[in-house]
Design an enzyme around this catalytic site. Structure first.
Site, PDB file in Angstrom:
ATOM      1  N   ASP A 108      15.290   2.900   8.390  1.00 14.84           N
ATOM      2  CA  ASP A 108      16.157   3.005   9.558  1.00 14.84           C
ATOM      3  C   ASP A 108      15.338   3.452  10.771  1.00 14.84           C
ATOM      4  O   ASP A 108      14.131   3.695  10.655  1.00 14.84           O
ATOM      5  CB  ASP A 108      17.313   3.979   9.273  1.00 14.84           C
ATOM      6  N   THR A 163      15.453  10.867   6.891  1.00 11.19           N
ATOM      7  CA  THR A 163      15.911   9.958   5.828  1.00 11.19           C
ATOM      8  C   THR A 163      14.689   9.310   5.189  1.00 11.19           C
ATOM      9  O   THR A 163      14.416   8.124   5.417  1.00 11.19           O
ATOM     10  CB  THR A 163      16.851   8.876   6.400  1.00 11.19           C
ATOM     11  N   PRO A 180      -6.274   0.694  10.902  1.00 12.65           N
ATOM     12  CA  PRO A 180      -6.206   1.844  11.803  1.00 12.65           C
ATOM     13  C   PRO A 180      -6.038   3.154  11.031  1.00 12.65           C
ATOM     14  O   PRO A 180      -5.146   3.273  10.191  1.00 12.65           O
ATOM     15  CB  PRO A 180      -4.962   1.562  12.656  1.00 12.65           C
ATOM     16  N   ASP A 188      -4.694 -12.393   1.632  1.00  9.59           N
ATOM     17  CA  ASP A 188      -5.284 -13.223   0.572  1.00  9.59           C
ATOM     18  C   ASP A 188      -5.295 -12.547  -0.794  1.00  9.59           C
ATOM     19  O   ASP A 188      -5.944 -13.026  -1.720  1.00  9.59           O
ATOM     20  CB  ASP A 188      -6.704 -13.639   0.947  1.00  9.59           C
ATOM     21  N   HIS A 215       6.842   3.537   8.779  1.00  9.56           N
ATOM     22  CA  HIS A 215       6.704   4.941   8.396  1.00  9.56           C
ATOM     23  C   HIS A 215       8.046   5.667   8.372  1.00  9.56           C
ATOM     24  O   HIS A 215       8.086   6.881   8.247  1.00  9.56           O
ATOM     25  CB  HIS A 215       5.725   5.652   9.331  1.00  9.56           C
ATOM     26  N   ARG A 268       2.961  -0.999   2.056  1.00  4.98           N
ATOM     27  CA  ARG A 268       1.644  -0.606   2.559  1.00  4.98           C
ATOM     28  C   ARG A 268       0.535  -1.459   1.952  1.00  4.98           C
ATOM     29  O   ARG A 268      -0.453  -1.787   2.625  1.00  4.98           O
ATOM     30  CB  ARG A 268       1.411   0.876   2.239  1.00  4.98           C
ATOM     31  N   HIS A 308      -2.344  -3.441   4.127  1.00  9.09           N
ATOM     32  CA  HIS A 308      -3.783  -3.270   3.923  1.00  9.09           C
ATOM     33  C   HIS A 308      -4.447  -4.556   3.455  1.00  9.09           C
ATOM     34  O   HIS A 308      -5.625  -4.780   3.726  1.00  9.09           O
ATOM     35  CB  HIS A 308      -4.040  -2.124   2.946  1.00  9.09           C
ATOM     36  N   ASN A 344      -8.262   3.302   1.655  1.00  4.61           N
ATOM     37  CA  ASN A 344      -7.517   2.982   0.440  1.00  4.61           C
ATOM     38  C   ASN A 344      -7.693   3.963  -0.703  1.00  4.61           C
ATOM     39  O   ASN A 344      -6.789   4.137  -1.521  1.00  4.61           O
ATOM     40  CB  ASN A 344      -7.927   1.590  -0.063  1.00  4.61           C
ATOM     41  N   SER A 397      -6.806  -9.960  -1.676  1.00  6.71           N
ATOM     42  CA  SER A 397      -8.108  -9.377  -2.012  1.00  6.71           C
ATOM     43  C   SER A 397      -8.009  -7.889  -2.330  1.00  6.71           C
ATOM     44  O   SER A 397      -8.815  -7.360  -3.102  1.00  6.71           O
ATOM     45  CB  SER A 397      -9.108  -9.613  -0.877  1.00  6.71           C
TER      46      SER A 397
END
Length: 351
Positions: free
Chosen positions: A279, A274, A194, A104, A224, A92, A96, A124, A106
């Protein structure tokens, strides 16, 4: 002669050549077209000399830091062994990072007196994690090859390794990114990442903005299949939405009170089947109306992406292949290369 001048102009527009060479070429009738090609080729090579590292490459560190992959994987493996969730957290972080001004590094920068970083941005704050793992990787990589490997590349490799360690596909990571010297809270808050309340059209638009297709978006949403989400990000879905399995909603409500501010940080797995394995079960959950986030279930809700969800739910190989391709594309988003940016010594601050 006029046509020759036109060709020279067009070539110089694409690949700037020294003016003296151009004048010589234009004034000499002895120059053949082959001669032009030779000089243009030399000009192209000369033009690329300062930008050779601007092309990301899978073997970028093969000579300068041959142990970078094994070094990164060792730390990631250790972190995931201690906490399975960390794999999803590192993946993640990479998402982001890439969605805000490109890949980069950042997102790793702490606030300074001259700028407020991305860590406290809406998408965040109290959400992204794994910074300590990146710090450990950077420390080990610096011991192996000081001042060579960027934090942006470390994050990219760590994301790939996290997927592999949790049972997902592997891919050849393109490297050569450099680290941003600054960052922007405003950019991170501008809506480029998003939110979990996204509509399908919003998801498609935001992924397209960073060069990713609808197919890429659905494949990447499959990330996810690992990780967890906070109650505050799915409360509205489990209490207000109708396209949700009733027993699934009830189970989630047990640990996520309806009152805002109560239990906001309580966690639930994004994939109930799971949660620690990479998967296609995530897509099966969507078909069964057990998507935890609104932005998950919207992928299978009578819209244009329903068929892709069905495809991925039935074929792990198709999902894995598309996910790997999409990760490579996302990693190509506006990297700093060549002489841009820097190679940070500490991922949390500029040199």
């Amino acid at each position: 002669m006029l046509l020759f001048h036109q060709h020279i102009f067009q070539l110089n527009t694409l690949f700037p050549l020294p003016l003296l060479v151009l004048k010589t070429m234009a004034s000499s009738t002895r120059f053949s077209f082959c001669s032009v090609l030779v000089i243009v080729t030399l000009g192209v090579l000369a033009g690329f000399t300062g930008r050779s590292s601007a092309q990301l490459s899978t073997n970028f560190y093969s000579g300068s830091c041959p142990k970078v992959f094994s070094t990164v994987k060792s730390v990631v493996q250790s972190a995931i062994s201690k906490e399975n969730r960390m794999g999803a957290s590192l993946l993640r972080l990479h998402f982001h990072d890439c969605f805000v001004n490109g890949c980069d590094g950042s997102v790793l920068l702490d606030d300074t007196s001259s700028f407020t970083g991305e860590k406290t941005a809406g998408p965040n704050n109290n959400s992204i994690r794994g910074f300590e793992v990146i710090d450990k990787i950077k420390t080990q990589v610096e011991k192996a090859c000081p001042g060579v490997v960027s934090c942006a590349d470390i994050l990219t490799i760590a994301a790939r390794d996290s997927v592999v360690i949790l049972g997902g596909p592997s891919w050849n990571v393109k490297l050569g990114r450099r680290d941003a010297k600054t960052t922007s809270l405003a950019a991170a808050n501008s809506g480029v990442i998003p939110p979990p309340t996204s509509t399908l059209s919003n998801l498609i638009t935001r992924f397209q903005a960073v060069g990713l297709s609808t197919r890429d978006m659905v494949a990447l949403s499959g990330a996810h299949t690992i990780g967890k989400a906070r109650c505050s990000s799915f409360r509205a879905r489990i209490y207000n939405e109708t396209n949700i399995d009733a027993s699934f909603a009830k189970t989630r409500q047990n640990s996520c009170p309806s009152t805002t501010g109560s239990g906001d940080n309580n966690l639930a797995p994004l994939d109930t089947q799971t949660p620690n394995s990479f998967d296609p079960k995530y897509f099966q959950n969507l078909i069964n109306k057990k998507g935890l986030l609104h932005s998950d279930q919207i992928l299978f809700n009578g819209g244009s992406t329903d068929s892709l969800v069905k495809t991925y739910s039935a074929s792990a190989s198709t999902f894995n292949s598309d996910f790997a391709k999409a990760m490579i594309k996302m990693g190509d988003n506006k990297p700093l290369t060549g002489s841009q940016g820097e190679i940070r010594k500490n991922c949390r601050k500029r040199n």
